[in-house]
Design a protein around this motif. Structure first.
Motif, PDB file in Angstrom:
ATOM      1  N   LEU A  56     -11.646  25.239  11.024  1.00 56.90           N
ATOM      2  CA  LEU A  56     -10.985  25.400   9.751  1.00 56.90           C
ATOM      3  C   LEU A  56     -10.974  26.814   9.628  1.00 56.90           C
ATOM      4  O   LEU A  56     -12.054  27.450   9.480  1.00 56.90           O
ATOM      5  CB  LEU A  56     -11.673  24.584   8.481  1.00 56.90           C
ATOM      6  CG  LEU A  56     -10.950  24.903   7.306  1.00 56.90           C
ATOM      7  CD1 LEU A  56      -9.566  24.078   7.251  1.00 56.90           C
ATOM      8  CD2 LEU A  56     -11.945  24.247   6.509  1.00 56.90           C
ATOM      9  N   VAL A  57      -9.778  27.591   9.554  1.00 52.56           N
ATOM     10  CA  VAL A  57      -9.522  28.625   9.242  1.00 52.56           C
ATOM     11  C   VAL A  57      -8.950  29.063   7.730  1.00 52.56           C
ATOM     12  O   VAL A  57      -7.898  28.417   7.393  1.00 52.56           O
ATOM     13  CB  VAL A  57      -8.695  29.480  10.062  1.00 52.56           C
ATOM     14  CG1 VAL A  57      -8.623  31.067  10.184  1.00 52.56           C
ATOM     15  CG2 VAL A  57      -9.153  29.201  11.576  1.00 52.56           C
ATOM     16  N   GLY A  58      -9.582  29.828   7.031  1.00 55.98           N
ATOM     17  CA  GLY A  58      -8.985  30.406   5.841  1.00 55.98           C
ATOM     18  C   GLY A  58      -8.448  31.700   5.923  1.00 55.98           C
ATOM     19  O   GLY A  58      -8.850  32.534   6.514  1.00 55.98           O
ATOM     20  N   GLY A  65     -17.644  37.484   2.752  1.00 57.46           N
ATOM     21  CA  GLY A  65     -18.542  37.370   3.808  1.00 57.46           C
ATOM     22  C   GLY A  65     -18.565  35.923   4.632  1.00 57.46           C
ATOM     23  O   GLY A  65     -18.085  35.002   3.992  1.00 57.46           O
ATOM     24  N   LYS A  66     -18.886  36.019   5.969  1.00 57.89           N
ATOM     25  CA  LYS A  66     -19.053  34.574   6.510  1.00 57.89           C
ATOM     26  C   LYS A  66     -19.830  33.493   5.834  1.00 57.89           C
ATOM     27  O   LYS A  66     -19.240  32.306   5.506  1.00 57.89           O
ATOM     28  CB  LYS A  66     -19.241  34.780   7.766  1.00 57.89           C
ATOM     29  CG  LYS A  66     -19.450  33.476   8.652  1.00 57.89           C
ATOM     30  CD  LYS A  66     -19.847  33.664  10.119  1.00 57.89           C
ATOM     31  CE  LYS A  66     -19.841  32.453  10.871  1.00 57.89           C
ATOM     32  NZ  LYS A  66     -20.017  32.519  12.347  1.00 57.89           N
ATOM     33  N   PHE A  99     -12.983  32.777   8.418  1.00 60.67           N
ATOM     34  CA  PHE A  99     -12.079  33.420   7.442  1.00 60.67           C
ATOM     35  C   PHE A  99     -11.597  34.604   7.849  1.00 60.67           C
ATOM     36  O   PHE A  99     -12.051  35.467   8.481  1.00 60.67           O
ATOM     37  CB  PHE A  99     -13.150  33.649   6.152  1.00 60.67           C
ATOM     38  CG  PHE A  99     -12.415  34.135   4.876  1.00 60.67           C
ATOM     39  CD1 PHE A  99     -11.401  33.505   4.233  1.00 60.67           C
ATOM     40  CD2 PHE A  99     -12.740  35.346   4.423  1.00 60.67           C
ATOM     41  CE1 PHE A  99     -10.660  33.981   3.177  1.00 60.67           C
ATOM     42  CE2 PHE A  99     -11.962  36.093   3.468  1.00 60.67           C
ATOM     43  CZ  PHE A  99     -10.841  35.253   2.805  1.00 60.67           C
ATOM     44  N   VAL A 100     -10.304  34.866   7.522  1.00 61.19           N
ATOM     45  CA  VAL A 100      -9.440  36.051   7.558  1.00 61.19           C
ATOM     46  C   VAL A 100      -8.904  36.509   6.282  1.00 61.19           C
ATOM     47  O   VAL A 100      -8.212  35.928   5.680  1.00 61.19           O
ATOM     48  CB  VAL A 100      -8.270  35.852   8.516  1.00 61.19           C
ATOM     49  CG1 VAL A 100      -7.486  36.991   8.820  1.00 61.19           C
ATOM     50  CG2 VAL A 100      -8.681  35.166  10.012  1.00 61.19           C
ATOM     51  N   PRO A 101      -9.402  37.722   5.834  1.00 62.34           N
ATOM     52  CA  PRO A 101      -9.071  38.238   4.678  1.00 62.34           C
ATOM     53  C   PRO A 101      -7.697  39.143   5.077  1.00 62.34           C
ATOM     54  O   PRO A 101      -7.490  39.593   5.808  1.00 62.34           O
ATOM     55  CB  PRO A 101     -10.203  39.313   4.092  1.00 62.34           C
ATOM     56  CG  PRO A 101     -10.583  39.692   5.672  1.00 62.34           C
ATOM     57  CD  PRO A 101     -10.873  38.426   6.728  1.00 62.34           C
ATOM     58  N   GLY A 102      -6.892  39.093   4.014  1.00 65.11           N
ATOM     59  CA  GLY A 102      -5.699  40.222   4.078  1.00 65.11           C
ATOM     60  C   GLY A 102      -4.573  39.646   3.036  1.00 65.11           C
ATOM     61  O   GLY A 102      -4.506  38.427   2.712  1.00 65.11           O
TER      62      GLY A 102
END
Length: 505
Positions: A56-58, A65-66, A99-102
Protein backbone atom coordinates in the motif's frame (compact mmCIF):
# COMPACT_ATOMS: atom_id res chain seq x y z
CA UNK A 1 -10.58 -18.20 8.94
CA UNK A 2 -14.12 -16.82 9.11
CA UNK A 3 -16.56 -17.85 6.39
CA UNK A 4 -15.60 -15.90 3.29
CA UNK A 5 -18.38 -14.20 1.30
CA UNK A 6 -15.99 -13.26 -1.52
CA UNK A 7 -15.59 -16.70 -3.01
CA UNK A 8 -14.40 -17.64 -6.46
CA UNK A 9 -17.66 -18.10 -8.43
CA UNK A 10 -16.14 -21.05 -10.30
CA UNK A 11 -15.72 -23.01 -7.06
CA UNK A 12 -17.61 -21.76 -4.02
CA UNK A 13 -15.10 -23.47 -1.73
CA UNK A 14 -12.24 -21.30 -2.95
CA UNK A 15 -11.70 -17.64 -2.00
CA UNK A 16 -10.87 -15.11 -4.70
CA UNK A 17 -7.35 -14.09 -3.68
CA UNK A 18 -5.49 -11.26 -5.36
CA UNK A 19 -1.97 -11.86 -6.66
CA UNK A 20 1.10 -9.81 -5.65
CA UNK A 21 0.48 -6.12 -6.39
CA UNK A 22 0.39 -2.63 -4.94
CA UNK A 23 -2.43 -0.14 -4.43
CA UNK A 24 -1.21 3.44 -4.80
CA UNK A 25 -3.56 5.84 -3.02
CA UNK A 26 -3.61 9.47 -4.12
CA UNK A 27 -5.35 11.50 -1.40
CA UNK A 28 -4.46 8.98 1.27
CA UNK A 29 -5.06 11.53 4.05
CA UNK A 30 -8.63 12.30 2.91
CA UNK A 31 -11.87 11.17 4.52
CA UNK A 32 -12.66 8.54 1.90
CA UNK A 33 -9.27 6.88 2.27
CA UNK A 34 -9.35 6.93 6.07
CA UNK A 35 -12.98 5.89 6.56
CA UNK A 36 -13.48 3.45 3.69
CA UNK A 37 -10.44 2.48 1.64
CA UNK A 38 -7.85 1.74 4.33
CA UNK A 39 -10.33 -0.25 6.50
CA UNK A 40 -11.39 -2.19 3.39
CA UNK A 41 -7.77 -3.07 2.62
CA UNK A 42 -7.24 -4.27 6.19
CA UNK A 43 -10.45 -6.35 6.13
CA UNK A 44 -9.41 -7.96 2.85
CA UNK A 45 -6.04 -8.84 4.39
CA UNK A 46 -7.74 -10.16 7.52
CA UNK A 47 -10.02 -12.36 5.41
CA UNK A 48 -6.94 -13.83 3.74
CA UNK A 49 -7.71 -12.27 0.36
CA UNK A 50 -4.50 -10.26 -0.05
CA UNK A 51 -1.16 -12.01 -0.59
CA UNK A 52 2.03 -11.46 1.44
CA UNK A 53 3.31 -9.59 -1.62
CA UNK A 54 0.68 -6.84 -1.34
CA UNK A 55 1.83 -3.24 -0.83
CA UNK A 56 0.00 0.00 0.00
CA UNK A 57 1.57 3.27 -1.16
CA UNK A 58 0.32 6.65 0.00
CA UNK A 59 0.87 9.84 -2.03
CA UNK A 60 -0.06 13.15 -0.39
CA UNK A 61 1.10 16.71 0.20
CA UNK A 62 1.60 16.26 3.92
CA UNK A 63 5.08 14.98 4.65
CA UNK A 64 5.03 12.03 7.02
CA UNK A 65 7.93 10.10 8.38
CA UNK A 66 7.67 6.36 7.75
CA UNK A 67 6.60 5.61 11.33
CA UNK A 68 4.08 8.48 11.50
CA UNK A 69 2.44 7.38 8.23
CA UNK A 70 2.26 3.75 9.32
CA UNK A 71 0.70 4.88 12.61
CA UNK A 72 -1.96 6.91 10.76
CA UNK A 73 -2.80 3.95 8.52
CA UNK A 74 -3.04 1.63 11.53
CA UNK A 75 -5.40 3.97 13.37
CA UNK A 76 -7.63 4.38 10.32
CA UNK A 77 -7.74 0.61 9.87
CA UNK A 78 -8.60 0.07 13.55
CA UNK A 79 -11.31 2.74 13.54
CA UNK A 80 -13.08 1.47 10.43
CA UNK A 81 -12.39 -2.27 10.28
CA UNK A 82 -15.40 -4.59 10.21
CA UNK A 83 -13.35 -7.67 11.10
CA UNK A 84 -11.57 -8.38 14.39
CA UNK A 85 -8.21 -6.73 14.91
CA UNK A 86 -5.15 -8.94 14.44
CA UNK A 87 -1.61 -7.72 15.12
CA UNK A 88 -0.27 -10.58 13.01
CA UNK A 89 -2.29 -9.41 9.99
CA UNK A 90 -1.29 -5.82 10.62
CA UNK A 91 2.43 -6.65 10.77
CA UNK A 92 2.22 -8.42 7.42
CA UNK A 93 0.34 -5.47 5.92
CA UNK A 94 2.69 -2.90 7.49
CA UNK A 95 5.71 -4.54 5.83
CA UNK A 96 4.40 -3.37 2.47
CA UNK A 97 3.39 0.19 3.43
CA UNK A 98 5.23 3.08 1.77
CA UNK A 99 4.67 6.86 1.61
CA UNK A 100 5.65 9.39 -1.07
CA UNK A 101 5.24 13.08 -0.16
CA UNK A 102 4.75 15.78 -2.77
CA UNK A 103 2.46 18.00 -4.81
CA UNK A 104 0.76 16.56 -7.87
CA UNK A 105 2.71 18.92 -10.15
CA UNK A 106 6.06 18.11 -8.48
CA UNK A 107 8.14 16.08 -10.94
CA UNK A 108 10.60 15.10 -8.22
CA UNK A 109 7.75 13.50 -6.23
CA UNK A 110 6.72 11.46 -9.27
CA UNK A 111 10.29 10.31 -9.74
CA UNK A 112 10.28 9.15 -6.11
CA UNK A 113 7.02 7.31 -6.73
CA UNK A 114 8.56 5.52 -9.71
CA UNK A 115 11.55 4.45 -7.61
CA UNK A 116 9.22 3.25 -4.85
CA UNK A 117 7.31 1.10 -7.33
CA UNK A 118 10.56 -0.48 -8.55
CA UNK A 119 11.65 -1.13 -4.97
CA UNK A 120 8.35 -2.86 -4.26
CA UNK A 121 8.79 -5.05 -7.32
CA UNK A 122 12.19 -6.11 -5.95
CA UNK A 123 11.48 -6.24 -2.21
CA UNK A 124 7.78 -7.22 -2.04
CA UNK A 125 7.64 -9.16 -5.28
CA UNK A 126 4.78 -7.06 -6.70
CA UNK A 127 5.91 -8.07 -10.19
CA UNK A 128 5.08 -4.80 -11.92
CA UNK A 129 1.42 -4.98 -10.86
CA UNK A 130 0.25 -1.56 -9.65
CA UNK A 131 -3.19 0.07 -9.34
CA UNK A 132 -3.48 3.87 -9.07
CA UNK A 133 -6.46 4.89 -6.93
CA UNK A 134 -7.51 8.53 -7.45
CA UNK A 135 -9.19 9.37 -4.14
CA UNK A 136 -8.97 13.08 -4.96
CA UNK A 137 -11.27 15.90 -6.14
CA UNK A 138 -12.38 15.43 -9.79
CA UNK A 139 -10.61 18.61 -10.85
CA UNK A 140 -7.27 16.96 -10.09
CA UNK A 141 -7.87 13.85 -12.21
CA UNK A 142 -6.34 15.30 -15.42
CA UNK A 143 -3.10 16.46 -13.78
CA UNK A 144 -2.56 13.14 -11.97
CA UNK A 145 -3.31 11.03 -15.05
CA UNK A 146 -1.03 13.26 -17.15
CA UNK A 147 1.81 12.88 -14.63
CA UNK A 148 1.37 9.11 -14.63
CA UNK A 149 1.83 9.19 -18.40
CA UNK A 150 4.68 11.73 -18.35
CA UNK A 151 6.77 9.62 -15.99
CA UNK A 152 6.04 6.36 -17.74
CA UNK A 153 4.22 4.80 -14.79
CA UNK A 154 1.30 3.50 -16.85
CA UNK A 155 3.54 1.20 -18.84
CA UNK A 156 5.54 -1.82 -17.77
CA UNK A 157 7.43 -4.63 -19.44
CA UNK A 158 5.91 -6.97 -16.88
CA UNK A 159 2.68 -7.12 -14.90
CA UNK A 160 -0.27 -4.75 -15.24
CA UNK A 161 -1.16 -1.13 -14.53
CA UNK A 162 -4.71 0.01 -13.68
CA UNK A 163 -6.39 3.25 -12.66
CA UNK A 164 -9.37 3.69 -10.34
CA UNK A 165 -11.51 6.83 -10.64
CA UNK A 166 -14.07 7.91 -8.04
CA UNK A 167 -17.31 9.58 -9.09
CA UNK A 168 -18.44 12.12 -10.12
CA UNK A 169 -17.23 11.39 -13.63
CA UNK A 170 -17.35 14.97 -14.87
CA UNK A 171 -20.07 17.55 -14.16
CA UNK A 172 -21.86 17.31 -17.52
CA UNK A 173 -21.59 15.40 -20.80
CA UNK A 174 -18.86 17.59 -22.29
CA UNK A 175 -16.60 17.37 -19.21
CA UNK A 176 -17.19 13.61 -18.91
CA UNK A 177 -16.18 13.11 -22.54
CA UNK A 178 -13.07 15.24 -22.00
CA UNK A 179 -12.11 13.30 -18.86
CA UNK A 180 -12.74 9.97 -20.54
CA UNK A 181 -10.48 10.96 -23.43
CA UNK A 182 -7.69 12.07 -21.08
CA UNK A 183 -7.82 8.71 -19.30
CA UNK A 184 -8.12 6.76 -22.57
CA UNK A 185 -4.92 8.41 -23.86
CA UNK A 186 -3.01 6.83 -20.96
CA UNK A 187 -4.81 3.59 -20.05
CA UNK A 188 -6.61 1.03 -22.24
CA UNK A 189 -10.32 0.65 -21.47
CA UNK A 190 -9.86 -2.71 -19.71
CA UNK A 191 -7.47 -1.02 -17.25
CA UNK A 192 -9.87 1.79 -16.24
CA UNK A 193 -12.13 1.14 -13.23
CA UNK A 194 -14.77 3.78 -12.49
CA UNK A 195 -15.90 3.24 -8.90
CA UNK A 196 -19.60 3.42 -8.08
CA UNK A 197 -19.66 2.02 -4.56
CA UNK A 198 -23.39 1.33 -4.77
CA UNK A 199 -22.72 -1.34 -7.38
CA UNK A 200 -20.54 -3.14 -4.84
CA UNK A 201 -23.36 -3.54 -2.35
CA UNK A 202 -24.53 -7.12 -1.97
CA UNK A 203 -28.21 -6.28 -2.37
CA UNK A 204 -27.62 -4.34 -5.57
CA UNK A 205 -25.96 -7.41 -7.06
CA UNK A 206 -28.89 -9.46 -5.78
CA UNK A 207 -31.15 -7.56 -8.20
CA UNK A 208 -29.67 -9.66 -10.99
CA UNK A 209 -29.97 -12.88 -9.01
CA UNK A 210 -33.54 -12.07 -7.99
CA UNK A 211 -34.66 -11.28 -11.52
CA UNK A 212 -32.97 -14.00 -13.49
CA UNK A 213 -32.85 -16.91 -11.04
CA UNK A 214 -36.57 -16.87 -10.22
CA UNK A 215 -39.03 -17.83 -12.92
CA UNK A 216 -42.03 -16.50 -11.00
CA UNK A 217 -41.18 -12.81 -11.45
CA UNK A 218 -39.74 -12.43 -14.95
CA UNK A 219 -43.09 -13.11 -16.75
CA UNK A 220 -44.66 -10.11 -14.99
CA UNK A 221 -41.60 -7.83 -15.26
CA UNK A 222 -43.08 -5.69 -18.05
CA UNK A 223 -45.62 -3.04 -18.96
CA UNK A 224 -48.49 -5.52 -18.99
CA UNK A 225 -48.28 -5.86 -15.21
CA UNK A 226 -46.02 -3.09 -13.84
CA UNK A 227 -47.67 0.29 -13.23
CA UNK A 228 -44.52 2.23 -12.33
CA UNK A 229 -41.15 1.97 -10.58
CA UNK A 230 -39.85 4.17 -7.75
CA UNK A 231 -36.14 4.37 -6.87
CA UNK A 232 -35.34 6.25 -3.68
CA UNK A 233 -32.08 7.17 -1.96
CA UNK A 234 -32.85 9.22 1.13
CA UNK A 235 -30.41 10.53 3.73
CA UNK A 236 -31.32 11.95 7.11
CA UNK A 237 -28.07 13.94 7.40
CA UNK A 238 -27.18 17.31 5.90
CA UNK A 239 -24.07 18.17 3.92
CA UNK A 240 -21.91 18.30 7.06
CA UNK A 241 -18.41 19.52 6.26
CA UNK A 242 -18.71 18.82 2.52
CA UNK A 243 -19.79 22.33 1.46
CA UNK A 244 -16.71 22.79 -0.71
CA UNK A 245 -17.53 19.62 -2.64
CA UNK A 246 -21.30 19.67 -2.59
CA UNK A 247 -22.24 23.23 -3.51
CA UNK A 248 -22.29 23.56 -7.26
CA UNK A 249 -22.71 19.80 -7.71
CA UNK A 250 -26.01 19.06 -5.99
CA UNK A 251 -28.16 15.99 -5.49
CA UNK A 252 -28.81 15.19 -9.15
CA UNK A 253 -25.14 15.11 -10.16
CA UNK A 254 -24.05 13.50 -6.89
CA UNK A 255 -26.56 10.63 -6.82
CA UNK A 256 -28.97 10.40 -9.76
CA UNK A 257 -26.37 10.55 -12.55
CA UNK A 258 -24.53 7.54 -11.19
CA UNK A 259 -26.19 5.52 -8.40
CA UNK A 260 -29.85 5.81 -9.35
CA UNK A 261 -29.48 5.53 -13.11
CA UNK A 262 -27.32 2.44 -12.63
CA UNK A 263 -29.99 0.93 -10.37
CA UNK A 264 -32.63 1.76 -12.96
CA UNK A 265 -30.58 0.02 -15.65
CA UNK A 266 -30.25 -3.13 -13.53
CA UNK A 267 -34.00 -3.19 -12.82
CA UNK A 268 -34.96 -2.62 -16.47
CA UNK A 269 -32.28 -4.47 -18.47
CA UNK A 270 -32.94 -7.58 -20.51
CA UNK A 271 -31.40 -10.87 -19.50
CA UNK A 272 -27.68 -10.91 -20.44
CA UNK A 273 -26.22 -13.91 -22.24
CA UNK A 274 -23.82 -14.25 -19.29
CA UNK A 275 -22.75 -12.25 -16.24
CA UNK A 276 -19.38 -11.20 -17.61
CA UNK A 277 -18.56 -7.50 -17.87
CA UNK A 278 -19.20 -7.18 -21.60
CA UNK A 279 -22.62 -8.85 -21.53
CA UNK A 280 -23.81 -6.80 -18.55
CA UNK A 281 -22.54 -3.59 -20.10
CA UNK A 282 -24.34 -4.25 -23.38
CA UNK A 283 -27.71 -4.68 -21.68
CA UNK A 284 -27.28 -1.70 -19.34
CA UNK A 285 -26.26 0.53 -22.22
CA UNK A 286 -29.39 -0.44 -24.17
CA UNK A 287 -31.54 0.81 -21.30
CA UNK A 288 -29.61 4.05 -20.83
CA UNK A 289 -29.63 4.70 -24.59
CA UNK A 290 -33.43 4.37 -24.65
CA UNK A 291 -34.09 6.30 -21.43
CA UNK A 292 -35.39 9.84 -21.81
CA UNK A 293 -35.95 12.76 -19.46
CA UNK A 294 -39.57 13.96 -19.31
CA UNK A 295 -40.92 15.95 -22.23
CA UNK A 296 -42.21 18.52 -19.72
CA UNK A 297 -39.26 19.05 -17.39
CA UNK A 298 -41.18 21.77 -15.58
CA UNK A 299 -43.97 19.31 -14.66
CA UNK A 300 -42.10 16.05 -14.10
CA UNK A 301 -39.00 17.08 -12.16
CA UNK A 302 -38.49 18.73 -8.78
CA UNK A 303 -35.49 20.23 -7.02
CA UNK A 304 -35.25 21.90 -3.63
CA UNK A 305 -33.10 22.77 -0.61
CA UNK A 306 -33.66 21.73 3.00
CA UNK A 307 -34.60 24.37 5.54
CA UNK A 308 -33.69 24.47 9.20
CA UNK A 309 -35.89 22.57 11.59
CA UNK A 310 -35.99 19.37 13.57
CA UNK A 311 -34.58 16.04 12.38
CA UNK A 312 -34.03 12.98 14.52
CA UNK A 313 -35.03 14.90 17.63
CA UNK A 314 -32.33 17.54 17.06
CA UNK A 315 -32.52 21.09 15.83
CA UNK A 316 -30.63 21.36 12.54
CA UNK A 317 -29.49 24.14 10.22
CA UNK A 318 -30.91 24.92 6.81
CA UNK A 319 -28.73 24.57 3.71
CA UNK A 320 -28.02 28.30 3.52
CA UNK A 321 -26.99 28.32 7.18
CA UNK A 322 -24.39 25.57 6.72
CA UNK A 323 -20.74 26.66 6.93
CA UNK A 324 -19.21 27.42 3.55
CA UNK A 325 -22.42 27.76 1.53
CA UNK A 326 -22.39 31.00 -0.50
CA UNK A 327 -25.31 33.38 -0.18
CA UNK A 328 -27.91 32.89 -2.87
CA UNK A 329 -26.77 29.38 -3.82
CA UNK A 330 -29.40 27.46 -5.80
CA UNK A 331 -27.68 24.07 -5.52
CA UNK A 332 -30.33 21.45 -4.84
CA UNK A 333 -30.19 19.05 -1.89
CA UNK A 334 -33.27 17.22 -3.20
CA UNK A 335 -33.87 16.07 -6.75
CA UNK A 336 -36.63 14.01 -8.32
CA UNK A 337 -37.53 13.23 -11.90
CA UNK A 338 -39.56 10.98 -14.11
CA UNK A 339 -37.75 8.92 -16.74
CA UNK A 340 -39.39 6.94 -19.55
CA UNK A 341 -37.73 4.00 -21.27
CA UNK A 342 -38.63 3.53 -24.94
CA UNK A 343 -38.49 -0.24 -25.24
CA UNK A 344 -41.20 -2.81 -25.87
CA UNK A 345 -40.92 -4.09 -22.30
CA UNK A 346 -41.19 -0.70 -20.59
CA UNK A 347 -43.16 1.57 -22.93
CA UNK A 348 -45.69 3.49 -20.84
CA UNK A 349 -44.10 2.59 -17.47
CA UNK A 350 -42.65 5.68 -15.75
CA UNK A 351 -39.55 5.35 -13.57
CA UNK A 352 -39.54 7.89 -10.73
CA UNK A 353 -36.13 8.67 -9.21
CA UNK A 354 -35.61 10.75 -6.08
CA UNK A 355 -32.81 11.55 -3.69
CA UNK A 356 -32.34 14.07 -0.93
CA UNK A 357 -30.64 15.08 2.28
CA UNK A 358 -32.33 15.81 5.62
CA UNK A 359 -35.26 13.57 4.74
CA UNK A 360 -37.39 11.46 7.07
CA UNK A 361 -34.86 8.68 7.49
CA UNK A 362 -31.90 7.01 5.81
CA UNK A 363 -33.11 4.47 3.27
CA UNK A 364 -32.37 3.26 -0.23
CA UNK A 365 -34.96 1.11 -1.97
CA UNK A 366 -36.34 0.10 -5.35
CA UNK A 367 -40.11 -0.39 -5.53
CA UNK A 368 -41.79 -2.11 -8.47
CA UNK A 369 -45.47 -1.19 -8.16
CA UNK A 370 -47.89 -3.43 -10.05
CA UNK A 371 -51.16 -2.59 -11.74
CA UNK A 372 -54.40 -3.38 -9.98
CA UNK A 373 -56.24 -6.55 -10.91
CA UNK A 374 -58.45 -5.83 -13.95
CA UNK A 375 -61.52 -7.06 -12.09
CA UNK A 376 -62.09 -7.25 -8.33
CA UNK A 377 -65.32 -9.01 -7.28
CA UNK A 378 -65.44 -7.13 -3.99
CA UNK A 379 -67.41 -4.20 -2.76
CA UNK A 380 -65.67 -0.87 -2.34
CA UNK A 381 -65.91 -1.23 1.44
CA UNK A 382 -64.17 -4.64 1.30
CA UNK A 383 -60.99 -3.23 -0.26
CA UNK A 384 -60.91 0.37 0.92
CA UNK A 385 -57.58 -0.24 2.71
CA UNK A 386 -56.08 -2.19 -0.19
CA UNK A 387 -53.24 -0.58 -2.14
CA UNK A 388 -51.33 -1.82 -5.16
CA UNK A 389 -49.13 -4.89 -5.02
CA UNK A 390 -45.47 -3.91 -4.75
CA UNK A 391 -42.11 -5.62 -4.71
CA UNK A 392 -39.59 -3.59 -2.71
CA UNK A 393 -35.84 -4.25 -2.69
CA UNK A 394 -34.17 -2.58 0.27
CA UNK A 395 -30.50 -1.75 -0.28
CA UNK A 396 -29.88 0.03 3.02
CA UNK A 397 -29.97 0.06 5.95
CA UNK A 398 -31.92 -3.20 6.41
CA UNK A 399 -31.05 -5.19 3.30
CA UNK A 400 -33.83 -7.42 2.06
CA UNK A 401 -36.93 -7.80 -0.09
CA UNK A 402 -40.57 -7.10 0.79
CA UNK A 403 -43.59 -8.25 -1.18
CA UNK A 404 -46.81 -6.34 -0.49
CA UNK A 405 -50.10 -8.02 -1.37
CA UNK A 406 -53.71 -8.16 -0.24
CA UNK A 407 -54.98 -10.71 2.28
CA UNK A 408 -58.28 -11.30 4.03
CA UNK A 409 -58.60 -9.96 7.56
CA UNK A 410 -59.68 -12.74 9.98
CA UNK A 411 -63.40 -12.54 10.70
CA UNK A 412 -66.78 -13.30 9.25
CA UNK A 413 -66.79 -10.46 6.72
CA UNK A 414 -64.81 -10.16 3.50
CA UNK A 415 -62.33 -7.43 4.35
CA UNK A 416 -59.00 -7.24 2.49
CA UNK A 417 -55.96 -5.38 3.72
CA UNK A 418 -52.32 -4.98 2.64
CA UNK A 419 -49.81 -7.33 4.27
CA UNK A 420 -46.05 -7.70 3.78
CA UNK A 421 -43.94 -10.78 3.24
CA UNK A 422 -40.36 -9.97 4.27
CA UNK A 423 -36.99 -11.45 3.45
CA UNK A 424 -34.00 -10.08 5.39
CA UNK A 425 -30.43 -10.89 4.49
CA UNK A 426 -29.32 -10.84 8.10
CA UNK A 427 -31.86 -13.48 9.06
CA UNK A 428 -31.40 -15.78 6.06
CA UNK A 429 -27.62 -16.02 5.74
CA UNK A 430 -25.01 -16.60 8.41
CA UNK A 431 -22.28 -15.19 6.17
CA UNK A 432 -21.50 -11.51 6.65
CA UNK A 433 -21.80 -9.30 3.59
CA UNK A 434 -18.55 -7.64 2.58
CA UNK A 435 -18.45 -3.86 2.63
CA UNK A 436 -18.86 -2.42 -0.87
CA UNK A 437 -15.30 -1.12 -1.10
CA UNK A 438 -13.92 -4.51 -0.10
CA UNK A 439 -15.59 -6.11 -3.09
CA UNK A 440 -14.65 -3.31 -5.48
CA UNK A 441 -10.99 -3.04 -4.42
CA UNK A 442 -10.61 -6.81 -4.69
CA UNK A 443 -12.18 -6.72 -8.16
CA UNK A 444 -9.70 -4.03 -9.22
CA UNK A 445 -6.74 -6.09 -8.01
CA UNK A 446 -8.14 -9.18 -9.76
CA UNK A 447 -8.91 -7.25 -12.94
CA UNK A 448 -12.57 -8.27 -12.74
CA UNK A 449 -14.73 -5.44 -14.19
CA UNK A 450 -18.45 -6.46 -14.08
CA UNK A 451 -19.36 -4.01 -11.27
CA UNK A 452 -17.75 -0.94 -12.85
CA UNK A 453 -19.60 1.41 -15.26
CA UNK A 454 -17.97 1.82 -18.67
CA UNK A 455 -17.36 5.21 -20.31
CA UNK A 456 -20.38 4.78 -22.62
CA UNK A 457 -22.66 4.26 -19.62
CA UNK A 458 -21.31 7.40 -17.96
CA UNK A 459 -21.84 9.51 -21.07
CA UNK A 460 -25.33 8.13 -21.71
CA UNK A 461 -26.29 8.98 -18.13
CA UNK A 462 -25.16 12.57 -18.66
CA UNK A 463 -27.24 12.76 -21.84
CA UNK A 464 -30.30 11.94 -19.72
CA UNK A 465 -29.48 14.39 -16.93
CA UNK A 466 -28.03 17.38 -18.79
CA UNK A 467 -31.36 18.75 -20.14
CA UNK A 468 -32.86 18.67 -16.64
CA UNK A 469 -29.93 20.47 -15.00
CA UNK A 470 -29.85 23.05 -17.80
CA UNK A 471 -33.56 23.72 -17.25
CA UNK A 472 -33.04 24.14 -13.50
CA UNK A 473 -30.07 26.47 -14.02
CA UNK A 474 -32.33 28.97 -15.79
CA UNK A 475 -34.57 29.33 -12.74
CA UNK A 476 -33.71 32.13 -10.35
CA UNK A 477 -35.01 30.39 -7.24
CA UNK A 478 -35.29 26.89 -5.84
CA UNK A 479 -38.02 25.24 -3.75
CA UNK A 480 -37.51 24.40 -0.10
CA UNK A 481 -38.64 21.66 2.27
CA UNK A 482 -38.50 21.36 6.06
CA UNK A 483 -35.75 19.13 7.45
CA UNK A 484 -37.08 15.77 8.59
CA UNK A 485 -39.84 15.61 5.95
CA UNK A 486 -39.91 13.69 2.67
CA UNK A 487 -39.21 16.56 0.32
CA UNK A 488 -40.93 19.53 -1.30
CA UNK A 489 -44.59 19.82 -2.26
CA UNK A 490 -43.50 20.11 -5.90
CA UNK A 491 -42.26 16.50 -5.79
CA UNK A 492 -45.63 15.28 -4.53
CA UNK A 493 -47.43 17.22 -7.27
CA UNK A 494 -45.11 15.66 -9.83
CA UNK A 495 -46.62 12.24 -9.15
CA UNK A 496 -50.12 13.54 -8.50
CA UNK A 497 -50.22 14.74 -12.12
CA UNK A 498 -49.84 11.09 -13.11
CA UNK A 499 -52.45 9.89 -10.60
CA UNK A 500 -49.80 8.35 -8.33
CA UNK A 501 -48.07 9.04 -5.03
CA UNK A 502 -44.65 8.48 -3.51
CA UNK A 503 -44.22 5.47 -1.26
CA UNK A 504 -43.45 6.20 2.36
CA UNK A 505 -40.34 4.05 3.02
Amino acid sequence: MTTNPLRDPRDRRLPRIAGPCSLILFGVTGDLAKKKLIPAVYDLANRGLLPPGFALVGFARQDFGKQAFSKMIKQAAKDGARTAWSETVWKQLAAGIRFVPGEFDDDDAWERLGKTMKELDEQQGTGGNHAFYLSIPPGLFPVVVSQIKKHGLAESSQGWRRVVIEKPFGHDLASAQELNQIVADVFPSQSVFRIDHYLGKETVQNILAFRFANGMFEPIWNNHYVDHVQITMAEDIGIGSRAGYYDGIGAARDVIQNHLLQLMALIAMEEPVSFNAKSLRIEKQKILANARPPARIDLHTAHAQYEGGWAGGEKVLGYHEEAGIPKGSTTETYAAMRIDISTRRWAGVPFYLRTGKRLGRRVTELAVVFKRAPHQPFSKHDVEELGQNALVMRIQPDEGVTLRFGAKVPGTTMEIRDVNMDFAYGGAFVESSPEAYERLILDVLLGDPPLFPHREEVELAWEILDPVIQHWSKQKSVDTYPSGTWGPVSADKMLERDGRAWRRP
